[in-house]
Design an enzyme around this catalytic site. Sequence first.
Site, PDB file in Angstrom:
ATOM      1  N   GLU A 193       0.848  -1.137   0.119  1.00 52.25           N
ATOM      2  CA  GLU A 193      -0.004  -0.062  -0.064  1.00 52.25           C
ATOM      3  C   GLU A 193       0.801   1.304   0.068  1.00 52.25           C
ATOM      4  OE1 GLU A 193      -2.987   2.846  -0.105  1.00 52.25           O
ATOM      5  OE2 GLU A 193      -3.374   0.467   0.068  1.00 52.25           O
ATOM      6  N   THR A 216      -5.340   1.724  -5.182  1.00 54.84           N
ATOM      7  CA  THR A 216      -5.324   0.267  -5.095  1.00 54.84           C
ATOM      8  C   THR A 216      -5.794  -0.518  -6.333  1.00 54.84           C
ATOM      9  OG1 THR A 216      -4.876   0.380  -2.702  1.00 54.84           O
ATOM     10  CG2 THR A 216      -5.304  -1.727  -3.428  1.00 54.84           C
ATOM     11  N   HIS A 263      -1.507   3.570   5.463  1.00 52.98           N
ATOM     12  CA  HIS A 263      -2.837   4.378   5.010  1.00 52.98           C
ATOM     13  C   HIS A 263      -3.108   5.183   6.334  1.00 52.98           C
ATOM     14  CE1 HIS A 263      -6.770   5.036   3.553  1.00 52.98           C
ATOM     15  NE2 HIS A 263      -6.322   4.381   2.178  1.00 52.98           N
ATOM     16  N   ASP A 305       1.356  -0.691  -4.906  1.00 58.06           N
ATOM     17  CA  ASP A 305       0.346  -0.373  -5.793  1.00 58.06           C
ATOM     18  C   ASP A 305       0.147   0.805  -6.472  1.00 58.06           C
ATOM     19  OD1 ASP A 305      -0.164   1.177  -3.265  1.00 58.06           O
ATOM     20  OD2 ASP A 305      -2.263   0.392  -2.834  1.00 58.06           O
ATOM     21  N   HIS A 306       0.419   1.794  -5.602  1.00 60.39           N
ATOM     22  CA  HIS A 306       0.444   3.300  -6.141  1.00 60.39           C
ATOM     23  C   HIS A 306       1.329   4.124  -5.050  1.00 60.39           C
ATOM     24  CE1 HIS A 306      -2.363   4.656  -3.219  1.00 60.39           C
ATOM     25  NE2 HIS A 306      -2.850   3.353  -3.186  1.00 60.39           N
TER      26      HIS A 306
END
Length: 658
Positions: free
Chosen positions: A294, A334, A466, A518-519
Amino acid sequence: MTFKVPGFAHLSKRFSLLFNFIKGFILLSFLLRIAFFIWQYDEVSWNIFAIFRTVLTGVFYDFGVSIFIAFPGIVYLLLFPNKFIGSIVDKVLVFFFFVLTIFILVFTFFAEITFWDEFKNRFNFIAVDYLIYTHEVVKNIQESYPLPLLISGVVGITAFIVFLFYKCGSFRDTFTAKAPFKQRTVVFLSALLIVTVYISFVTNKDAEWSSNRYNNEISKAGIYSFFAEFRNNQMKYEDFYTTCDNQEAFGIVRDKITQKNSTFLKDDWSIRRTITDTLPEKVIQPNVVFILMESMSANFMKEFGNDKNITPNMDALAQNSIFFSNLFATGTRTVRGMEAVTLCIPPTPGQSIVKRPDNHNLFTVSSVFQKKNYKNNFFYGGDGYFDNMNSYFGGNGFTIYDRGRGSVLSDDIKTVRHNIEDNEVTFENAWGICDENIYDKMLKVADAHYQKKEAFFNFVMTTSNHKPYTYPDHTIDIPSGTGRDGAVKYNDYAFGKMMEKARTKPWFKNTVFVIVADHCASSAGKDEIDIKNYHIPAFIYNLPGVANQKIMQQCSQIDLFPTLFSLLHWNYESNFFGKDVFDKKFEPRAFVGTYRKLSLLKGEKAMILSDQKKQAFYAWNKETNDLKPLPMDKKFLDEAISWYQTADYLFTNKLLKE
């Protein structure tokens, strides 16, 4: 009893509350816009014309929103009989709905601020998604912000605004003045005309007049943006983007993805092909553990200049693996990363395929592993209902391990879902269990497959990096919940701890680990697409017979598995746009995009395709991250169009199915 309003001479004071509300809404929206200007003071354009147009455009949208919000009240004033004005019913209805409206709007302004803090955008399709996944979002807000203080603030500001309206006599005027039916009709018809004009002729894209993305976003009105995205979060490529002949498009793409050991299966509009390696496959296939991290931006690593020492395990891995140092994420969410690594496809406009209907039984990397007799598993620490993950992975050959606790898979998904039990969890926040716990679950499942002599492909999605950035206490030297750096360091810590445990397992020596983000943590910037904020790290680790090395070629998430399959010397059928980066014909390039803007990046040049059939060509300065306009390059444009047009065509026409 009348008062003057511009455009309405001698309007009855019956409309006092209504028109003062409109003026107040525009004023508060203006102040919020100024706050965003100050917030992004080093990113916005301060050119006097840019400031003037940003504010003027914003007021235009705010006026439209205020009429939309006020319209039910205008209808009420039209239909409510004069003889009952000032009655208990009139006072209760007007007061209740006025206070409720103010409360909702104040809360919305707070929400806009928190959304801007996270995404540097007005409300967009992410906000629309959040309406669906209220549990995760509400819990995240509770854990990220002092909710009692927030609610108290909303209530306090609401009370203060209502008090101001009371003190200025708006309620008194509204409950004592009568308005002729003709006047009420004129007000209603005027409002109806304004609403019709905004719905029919004003789009959210009209606010995007500047080359500076921040000025565009500040020009918008959050509520207007929200409903615009609610209506338009899926887009057909051919309706919104520049196209070319399909035969030409597929010809260009097939030329780009062909390699010496590939043979196309059809001569039509298809990319399906067989790939045959020159070396024999191993008799005993290696297990594969794939970790999608993440929000793990490349710039968090010491390898890319970060001096905070928050990724020591990944920095060490960069020296002892096949390390992709110039790899880019395809998107900003994601589900876009999941789409890229499983389908090996450039991003299609609108929602990620992970979230679209009819996305089961697609040809994914799972298809390749299944044909090699692997057991495919998907691990997620939250409820996989979020972002449609369980439906997508369950419908494409994965066994699900998540924290669903009650959510069920649809009847058409022929797979098994396992719940992660309470006794397997030591820490949990809004987005799921901590990374240590999800890794432990993955290791336990890997042990079980090893005992049964089953090859496994374990796909792990981490969650700890996150907001609210919380994790188990006393694991790292940065206190939990204090910010992004702590979450990144914990993510790295949990990964390192998992690798320590994995090295003690009997299956470790025959297991390849593939790790990618994911990014990035943030992809917002002042330009159309902030290219630097798509740069992510990727690793292939513990692959016997292949020397550790750093791959400097520019490449994409979609190339990761085709490269792995090549390194494993696999013969397989492919429907992937991604390609083995070690192939002699590999052309360095990357695909980066938002849900509306699609870009082909080749070296330091970028072609950006936008809806409304627009395109722009830029030189990208890697050091300053600026985009400088270039004269249009027709060949470059045709290639960019071809990648995205064919990707959308294959999905839309169900040609990505197995």
